[in-house]
Design an enzyme around this catalytic site. Structure first.
Site, mmCIF file in Angstrom:
data_model
loop_
_atom_site.group_PDB
_atom_site.id
_atom_site.type_symbol
_atom_site.label_atom_id
_atom_site.label_comp_id
_atom_site.label_asym_id
_atom_site.label_seq_id
_atom_site.Cartn_x
_atom_site.Cartn_y
_atom_site.Cartn_z
ATOM 1 N N HIS A 311 47.085 31.349 37.906
ATOM 2 C CA HIS A 311 46.056 32.028 37.390
ATOM 3 C C HIS A 311 46.437 32.362 35.821
ATOM 4 C CE1 HIS A 311 43.274 35.573 36.385
ATOM 5 N NE2 HIS A 311 42.470 34.981 37.615
ATOM 6 N N ASP A 369 40.791 32.773 45.329
ATOM 7 C CA ASP A 369 40.042 31.792 45.979
ATOM 8 C C ASP A 369 40.696 31.001 47.110
ATOM 9 O OD1 ASP A 369 37.815 31.784 44.153
ATOM 10 O OD2 ASP A 369 38.915 30.577 42.579
HETATM 11 N N1 ACO Z 1 49.339 23.600 40.548
HETATM 12 C C1 ACO Z 1 50.259 22.864 40.151
HETATM 13 N N2 ACO Z 1 50.750 23.287 39.124
HETATM 14 C C2 ACO Z 1 50.144 24.198 38.131
HETATM 15 C C3 ACO Z 1 48.898 24.805 39.088
HETATM 16 C C4 ACO Z 1 48.482 24.414 40.281
HETATM 17 N N3 ACO Z 1 47.447 25.170 40.763
HETATM 18 N N4 ACO Z 1 48.524 25.903 38.031
HETATM 19 C C5 ACO Z 1 49.221 25.639 36.889
HETATM 20 N N5 ACO Z 1 50.103 24.648 37.306
HETATM 21 C C6 ACO Z 1 51.269 24.336 36.203
HETATM 22 C C7 ACO Z 1 50.671 23.426 35.004
HETATM 23 O O1 ACO Z 1 50.676 22.151 35.066
HETATM 24 C C8 ACO Z 1 51.546 23.894 33.960
HETATM 25 O O2 ACO Z 1 52.715 23.208 33.874
HETATM 26 P P1 ACO Z 1 53.617 22.841 32.379
HETATM 27 O O3 ACO Z 1 53.953 24.209 31.985
HETATM 28 O O4 ACO Z 1 54.900 22.110 33.068
HETATM 29 O O5 ACO Z 1 52.581 22.059 31.550
HETATM 30 C C9 ACO Z 1 52.005 25.434 34.236
HETATM 31 O O6 ACO Z 1 51.750 25.609 35.537
HETATM 32 C C10 ACO Z 1 50.865 26.536 33.231
HETATM 33 O O7 ACO Z 1 49.678 25.993 33.746
HETATM 34 P P2 ACO Z 1 48.217 26.231 32.705
HETATM 35 O O8 ACO Z 1 47.490 25.241 33.172
HETATM 36 O O9 ACO Z 1 48.823 25.990 31.280
HETATM 37 O O10 ACO Z 1 47.813 27.656 33.083
HETATM 38 P P3 ACO Z 1 46.644 28.194 32.679
HETATM 39 O O11 ACO Z 1 46.760 29.747 32.376
HETATM 40 O O12 ACO Z 1 45.884 27.492 31.293
HETATM 41 O O13 ACO Z 1 45.744 27.834 33.940
HETATM 42 C C11 ACO Z 1 44.590 27.924 35.989
HETATM 43 C C12 ACO Z 1 45.398 28.830 35.062
HETATM 44 C C13 ACO Z 1 43.456 27.279 35.221
HETATM 45 C C14 ACO Z 1 43.933 28.949 36.988
HETATM 46 C C15 ACO Z 1 45.499 26.998 36.603
HETATM 47 O O14 ACO Z 1 46.614 27.692 37.239
HETATM 48 C C16 ACO Z 1 44.845 26.026 37.682
HETATM 49 O O15 ACO Z 1 44.390 25.065 37.285
HETATM 50 N N6 ACO Z 1 44.746 26.464 38.953
HETATM 51 C C17 ACO Z 1 44.162 25.681 39.938
HETATM 52 C C18 ACO Z 1 42.652 26.210 39.941
HETATM 53 C C19 ACO Z 1 42.264 27.433 40.636
HETATM 54 O O16 ACO Z 1 42.879 27.883 41.534
HETATM 55 N N7 ACO Z 1 41.663 28.065 39.574
HETATM 56 C C20 ACO Z 1 41.081 29.523 40.048
HETATM 57 C C21 ACO Z 1 41.616 30.617 39.368
HETATM 58 S S1 ACO Z 1 41.123 31.960 39.508
HETATM 59 C C22 ACO Z 1 39.627 32.075 39.225
HETATM 60 O O17 ACO Z 1 38.811 31.884 38.401
HETATM 61 C C23 ACO Z 1 38.627 33.184 40.166
#
Ligand code: ACO
Length: 434
Positions: A311, A369
């Site tokens: 998140h 979720d």
């Molecule tokens: N699985 C694996 N790796 C992940 C995940 C995941 N679900 N989420 C983040 N990471 C990693 C990224 O690859 C990144 O790694 P790095 O630093 O080595 O590049 C690091 O963790 C940070 O991730 P970001 O994408 O930069 O974080 P951001 O805050 O931009 O994204 C997000 C947050 C979009 C929710 C992300 O965690 C994600 O894609 N999760 C899966 C989708 C999801 O569950 N979305 C629902 C969010 S809650 C809502 O909207 C109600």
């Protein structure tokens, strides 16, 4: 602008080029913010913050999140308490009006919402214009946008009374629209709202009842549905809410703004994640394959991410996920679903991920979720309806935030700047010479 100015300034020094004093603002909770509104005028520089990771776009008194501690509060009330002690109508009132209602206020508010649940009959023609296999989110974006063509008496955004009528209409009609989108996709007749029922019961009734027989809903299931709505009601300046505010900042009408919010919510990185979680669990298929998918999620060269994990704000357990997990157990128990393979799979995935160094180090925890899809599936909703339910519940948050923005005398049209990386000026080349 209601954040109070605090003593102390911040100096921005760029290798001896620029140095300026900027004021700091302090809210009631959370980190102080540097007020950069005069930065460009004072220095000729912009700030650069794609994705707004360090930028407060507005001040708001509705919702507070402490992502490190895993805290979510609406108007000062913790989400866990609202989910266990309150109901969705109370939470709607709280978000919109700032305080929990007393008994009289609650009865009036519930009555007013109930009596706005019907849709203009002509809107049925609009539904029939969609293909049967249309995604219900596509239908929802279209129909909600079209409401502005039907309710002209609530599109004057400068009239507080009309703004409130539009807000009530949106909260009230969203379950009707969601249920109709579902009915249309399965080829069943539309079911009209029933004013005897609560908000959650009415939605379930319009979705699952058929004219040929009585529909009975257990109080546990109705309560679970209501709780799911509470858990999704608002979440401060997330992507869809910011979209609603940005659309509203130009003076667009509320129905158009909420349609924009629905479109934004649809993406798998946001509200579309609940659908993506179930698709992912189906793809993993068995507990034996969990490790393989954990490895995929950790692999930089593999675009796969663990859906329902991570998140932007929470670097701790999403407090909504805990309530959702508990609700999941209650619903499966009530429905007599024992040993649900999806639940087992989700729990194993969660257990392994929470122990894995990659997820621990990056502070990736289950989000709201992660468990909601399992509950919704057990309740009989197809996966394509999951994000629709999220949109339905989030509508109150969107309209509360939109109203707050409209009432803010300092409100301006949202207009970010950019770091231009294209070509500098060059002479035009006529077609024959290209
Ligand atoms: N699985 C694996 N790796 C992940 C995940 C995941 N679900 N989420 C983040 N990471 C990693 C990224 O690859 C990144 O790694 P790095 O630093 O080595 O590049 C690091 O963790 C940070 O991730 P970001 O994408 O930069 O974080 P951001 O805050 O931009 O994204 C997000 C947050 C979009 C929710 C992300 O965690 C994600 O894609 N999760 C899966 C989708 C999801 O569950 N979305 C629902 C969010 S809650 C809502 O909207 C109600």
């Amino acid at each position: 602008m209601s954040g109070s100015k605090v003593n102390g300034t911040v100096q921005i020094n760029e290798e001896g080029h620029v140095s300026t004093d900027l004021p700091m603002l302090e809210g009631s909770l959370g980190p102080k913010v540097i007020d950069i509104r005069k930065l460009y005028a004072q220095t000729g520089h912009f700030t650069y913050d794609p994705g707004f990771t360090s930028t407060a776009s507005c001040d708001s008194a509705i919702t507070y999140i402490d992502g490190d501690e895993g805290i979510l509060m609406h108007r000062g009330y913790k989400i866990e308490e609202l989910a266990s002690e309150s109901d969705f109508m109370e939470v709607c009132f709280l978000l919109l009006k700032g305080e929990l209602p007393n008994a009289e206020e609650k009865a009036k508010f519930s009555h007013d919402i109930t009596y706005h649940t019907m849709l203009h009959e002509q809107l049925i023609q609009l539904f029939r214009g969609f293909r049967r296999d249309a995604h219900p989110m596509a239908i929802m974006v279209g129909v909600v946008g079209a409401l502005s063509a039907f309710y002209h008496d609530s599109t004057d955004i400068n009239d507080p009374h009309q703004r409130m009528i539009a807000s009530y209409r949106l909260i009230a009609k969203m379950p009707t629209i969601a249920a109709m989108a579902y009915k249309y996709s399965v080829g069943q007749p539309f079911i009209y709202p029933n004013n005897e029922l609560s908000y959650a019961e009415n939605f379930m009734h319009m979705t699952f009842s058929v004219p040929a027989e009585d529909y009975k809903l257990s109080p546990t299931v109705a309560r679970a549905m209501d709780r799911i709505f509470i858990l999704h009601a608002d979440h401060e300046q997330n992507a869809s809410t910011s979209t609603v505010r940005l659309a509203g900042s130009s003076g667009a009408n509320p129905f158009a703004c909420i349609a924009a919010g629905i479109a934004c919510l649809w993406g798998p990185a946001h509200g579309g994640a609940n659908e993506a979680v179930l698709t992912m669990l189906e793809e993993i298929g068995s507990v034996d394959n969990v490790q393989e998918y954990i490895n995929k999620a950790k692999d930089k060269n593999d675009p796969f991410r663990l859906m329902g994990f991570g998140h932007r704000v929470y670097k701790n357990y999403d407090p909504r996920a805990k309530v959702m997990q508990q609700t999941c157990y209650e619903v499966l128990d009530e429905l007599g679903i024992k040993d649900e393979p999806m639940l087992k799979l989700a729990m194993e995935l969660e257990r392994i991920a929470l122990e894995d160094e990659y997820f621990v180090e990056k502070k990736l925890f289950p989000n709201v979720d992660f468990y909601s899809g399992i509950i919704l599936k057990a309740l009989g909703f197809p996966t394509s309806m999951f994000t629709v339910l999220f949109a339905l519940a989030r509508t109150v948050g969107w309209v509360a935030q939109w109203n707050e923005m409209m009432e803010d005398p300092g409100q301006k049209i949202g207009r970010p700047r950019q770091l231009y990386t294209g070509p500098a000026e060059r002479p035009f080349v006529p077609l024959v010479k290209r």
